[in-house]
Design an enzyme around this catalytic site. Structure first.
Site, PDB file in Angstrom:
ATOM      1  N   SER A  80     -32.860 -48.520 -43.803  1.00  0.00           N
ATOM      2  CA  SER A  80     -31.775 -47.916 -44.566  1.00  0.00           C
ATOM      3  C   SER A  80     -31.471 -48.846 -45.733  1.00  0.00           C
ATOM      4  O   SER A  80     -31.138 -50.017 -45.523  1.00  0.00           O
ATOM      5  CB  SER A  80     -30.547 -47.770 -43.662  1.00  0.00           C
ATOM      6  OG  SER A  80     -29.438 -47.358 -44.425  1.00  0.00           O
ATOM      7  N   LYS A 120     -34.579 -44.485 -45.639  1.00  0.00           N
ATOM      8  CA  LYS A 120     -33.305 -43.810 -45.931  1.00  0.00           C
ATOM      9  C   LYS A 120     -32.676 -44.532 -47.110  1.00  0.00           C
ATOM     10  O   LYS A 120     -32.630 -45.765 -47.133  1.00  0.00           O
ATOM     11  CB  LYS A 120     -32.428 -43.892 -44.678  1.00  0.00           C
ATOM     12  CG  LYS A 120     -30.941 -43.777 -44.857  1.00  0.00           C
ATOM     13  CD  LYS A 120     -30.289 -43.586 -43.493  1.00  0.00           C
ATOM     14  CE  LYS A 120     -28.956 -44.283 -43.372  1.00  0.00           C
ATOM     15  NZ  LYS A 120     -28.407 -44.203 -42.003  1.00  0.00           N
ATOM     16  N   ASP A 139     -28.439 -40.703 -47.287  1.00  0.00           N
ATOM     17  CA  ASP A 139     -27.175 -40.799 -46.543  1.00  0.00           C
ATOM     18  C   ASP A 139     -26.036 -40.909 -47.553  1.00  0.00           C
ATOM     19  O   ASP A 139     -26.016 -41.831 -48.365  1.00  0.00           O
ATOM     20  CB  ASP A 139     -27.208 -42.033 -45.628  1.00  0.00           C
ATOM     21  CG  ASP A 139     -25.985 -42.132 -44.715  1.00  0.00           C
ATOM     22  OD1 ASP A 139     -25.080 -41.277 -44.826  1.00  0.00           O
ATOM     23  OD2 ASP A 139     -25.940 -43.075 -43.888  1.00  0.00           O
ATOM     24  N   GLU A 168     -27.899 -37.024 -44.563  1.00  0.00           N
ATOM     25  CA  GLU A 168     -26.972 -37.541 -43.554  1.00  0.00           C
ATOM     26  C   GLU A 168     -25.544 -37.520 -44.086  1.00  0.00           C
ATOM     27  O   GLU A 168     -25.276 -37.995 -45.192  1.00  0.00           O
ATOM     28  CB  GLU A 168     -27.407 -38.977 -43.188  1.00  0.00           C
ATOM     29  CG  GLU A 168     -26.577 -39.640 -42.102  1.00  0.00           C
ATOM     30  CD  GLU A 168     -27.143 -41.007 -41.692  1.00  0.00           C
ATOM     31  OE1 GLU A 168     -28.328 -41.287 -41.972  1.00  0.00           O
ATOM     32  OE2 GLU A 168     -26.391 -41.793 -41.102  1.00  0.00           O
ATOM     33  N   ASP A 179     -23.459 -38.216 -38.712  1.00  0.00           N
ATOM     34  CA  ASP A 179     -23.271 -39.614 -38.301  1.00  0.00           C
ATOM     35  C   ASP A 179     -21.780 -39.793 -37.977  1.00  0.00           C
ATOM     36  O   ASP A 179     -21.361 -39.620 -36.821  1.00  0.00           O
ATOM     37  CB  ASP A 179     -23.752 -40.540 -39.426  1.00  0.00           C
ATOM     38  CG  ASP A 179     -23.459 -42.013 -39.208  1.00  0.00           C
ATOM     39  OD1 ASP A 179     -22.860 -42.364 -38.191  1.00  0.00           O
ATOM     40  OD2 ASP A 179     -23.821 -42.847 -40.081  1.00  0.00           O
ATOM     41  N   GLY A 228     -27.901 -47.508 -37.154  1.00  0.00           N
ATOM     42  CA  GLY A 228     -27.626 -48.947 -37.114  1.00  0.00           C
ATOM     43  C   GLY A 228     -26.279 -49.263 -37.729  1.00  0.00           C
ATOM     44  O   GLY A 228     -25.712 -48.461 -38.477  1.00  0.00           O
TER      45      GLY A 228
HETATM   46  O1  OSB Z   1     -23.984 -44.769 -42.465  1.00  0.00           O
HETATM   47  O2  OSB Z   1     -25.627 -45.230 -41.204  1.00  0.00           O
HETATM   48  C1  OSB Z   1     -24.671 -45.611 -41.895  1.00  0.00           C
HETATM   49  C2  OSB Z   1     -24.644 -49.397 -42.177  1.00  0.00           C
HETATM   50  C3  OSB Z   1     -23.309 -49.641 -41.986  1.00  0.00           C
HETATM   51  C4  OSB Z   1     -22.463 -48.594 -41.765  1.00  0.00           C
HETATM   52  C5  OSB Z   1     -22.922 -47.296 -41.775  1.00  0.00           C
HETATM   53  C6  OSB Z   1     -24.262 -47.033 -41.980  1.00  0.00           C
HETATM   54  C7  OSB Z   1     -25.135 -48.108 -42.194  1.00  0.00           C
HETATM   55  C8  OSB Z   1     -26.557 -47.953 -42.470  1.00  0.00           C
HETATM   56  C9  OSB Z   1     -27.486 -49.111 -42.211  1.00  0.00           C
HETATM   57  O3  OSB Z   1     -27.031 -46.959 -42.979  1.00  0.00           O
HETATM   58  C10 OSB Z   1     -27.880 -49.225 -40.793  1.00  0.00           C
HETATM   59  C11 OSB Z   1     -28.630 -50.485 -40.475  1.00  0.00           C
HETATM   60  O4  OSB Z   1     -29.574 -50.828 -41.184  1.00  0.00           O
HETATM   61  O5  OSB Z   1     -28.265 -51.152 -39.494  1.00  0.00           O
HETATM   62 MG    MG Z   2     -24.835 -42.920 -41.943  1.00  0.00          MG
END
Ligand code: OSB
Ligand code: MG
Length: 373
Positions: free
Chosen positions: A138, A164, A191, A216, A241, A293
């Protein structure tokens, strides 16, 4: 058999991410959180990690609310209620509303302890079948899209199975278009972290032209019904999410047609017991599922990897290698990728040891709790 908890220690740690992580709502670079140690009467220790951030931009919980709720409500409940199985914990915590991340931090530590007592890897204890899980990445918002493209190249070279990218209003189609022109076949998703509303429906329809795996959380952080309206207008699958706190939320989203994919996070749903229920429901109803995550350190990462072993996780998640987040992680060994996959550890519990030297380096406070029944 009871779990025989003797002592709980909350270790507050401050870790700095290698790269600031920018979303439509704000930027995270410093993580101030808790490693939870739950000791039994034989000296075995279960580990958990709290995933809330310092400010409540993602959900309403913060590092401070996590501390308040664990110290003043949840740990006192554990002191007076003997536990015979980790599945008992959500039942015991039920008298406290919400605060799922605080609950999950303790509950996942109890699962780790229980697996260690049974001398089983956690993923085997929960019936996991996927020994190698596909890693995804991500990537936060980059003002300069050529920087983003360089980062994508780096991760594609490491073999990640999907990418992502974070988007926000006025920083979306242009970015997607540029990324797609360089990577026409890449499994790519976006996202929005709730950046849009139904007023943007015509704009969001344009996303259908870029062969995205999914979008997302485009709409409200606590919305389920408007996502159903949007999903009917789009070809691209929606993924929820922020709006998913429980199995009940998943059932409602499924019934209304709000999404085709679920991003499951242990912290958001209050722990592994609820996560397994959601997994089982998604598997039964053919709902695509992946593990999200929260920029975790090693303990949280290890819990995500164990969860991702369940057979219903049919899409790559956000979990990647330790070194993509941290200069030094707090576990031994650190989490690494081989051909874009992470292999389950066959050691007991979450399967990783604490790197005490690194943990001590990040440690800022230690709060012990004794006198368990
Ligand atoms: O929206 O999925 C999310 C990180 C912090 C808070 C929300 C999100 C995220 C990520 C990264 O998208 C997830 C990761 O790499 O751990
Ligand atoms: Mg998210």
């Amino acid at each position: 058999m009871a779990l025989n908890i003797k002592k709980i220690i909350l270790k507050r740690v401050n870790m700095t991410l290698k790269n600031p992580f920018k979303t439509s709502f704000g930027t995270v670079q410093d993580k101030d959180f808790f490693i939870i140690e739950i000791h039994d009467n034989t000296g075995e220790i279960g580990f958990g990690e709290s995933v809330a951030f310092s400010s409540p931009w993602y959900t309403e919980e913060t590092t401070e609310t996590t501390l308040h709720v664990m110290r003043d409500f949840l740990i006192p409940l554990l002191k007076t209620n003997p536990i015979s199985h980790p599945n008992d914990v959500p039942e015991i915590f039920k008298v406290i509303r919400g605060n799922n991340m605080a609950k999950a931090a303790l509950e996942t530590a109890i699962w780790d302890l229980y697996a260690k007592q049974l001398k089983l890897p956690l993923y085997k204890l929960i019936g996991g079948t996927q020994v190698n899980i596909d890693a995804g990445v991500s990537l936060g918002i980059e003002e300069d899209t050529s920087q983003l493209i360089n980062k994508i190249k780096h991760h594609v070279n490491l073999g990640v199975k999907r990418v992502k990218i974070k988007i926000k209003k006025n920083h979306d189609i242009d970015v997607i278009k540029k990324v797609r022109s360089v990577f026409p076949l890449l499994p790519l998703m976006v996202d929005a972290n709730s950046a849009y509303s139904l007023k943007d429906i015509e704009h969001l329809k344009k996303f259908d032209d870029y062969n995205l795996l999914m979008i997302e959380q485009p709409l409200g952080h606590n919305d389920i019904s408007e996502h159903a309206v949007l999903q009917k207008e789009l070809k691209t699958p929606l993924c929820l999410d922020e709006s998913i706190y429980s199995l009940e939320d998943v059932k409602l989203a499924h019934k209304l047609g709000s999404c085709q994919v679920i991003n499951l996070k242990l912290g958001r749903v209050g722990g592994l017991t609820e996560a397994i229920k959601i997994h089982d429901y998604c598997l039964m109803h053919n709902i695509d599922l992946w593990c999200g995550g929260m920029l975790e350190a090693g303990i949280g990462r290890a819990h995500n990897i164990a969860l991702s072993s369940l057979p219903g996780f049919n899409l790559p998640g956000d979990t990647g290698a330790s070194r993509d987040y941290w200069y030094k992680d707090i576990i031994i060994p650190e989490i690494t990728l081989v051909n874009g996959q992470i292999k389950q550890s066959n050691h007991f519990g979450i399967g990783y040891k604490i790197n005490q030297k690194h943990l001590n380096h990040y440690l800022i406070d230690e709060i012990p709790f004794k006198n368990f029944k």
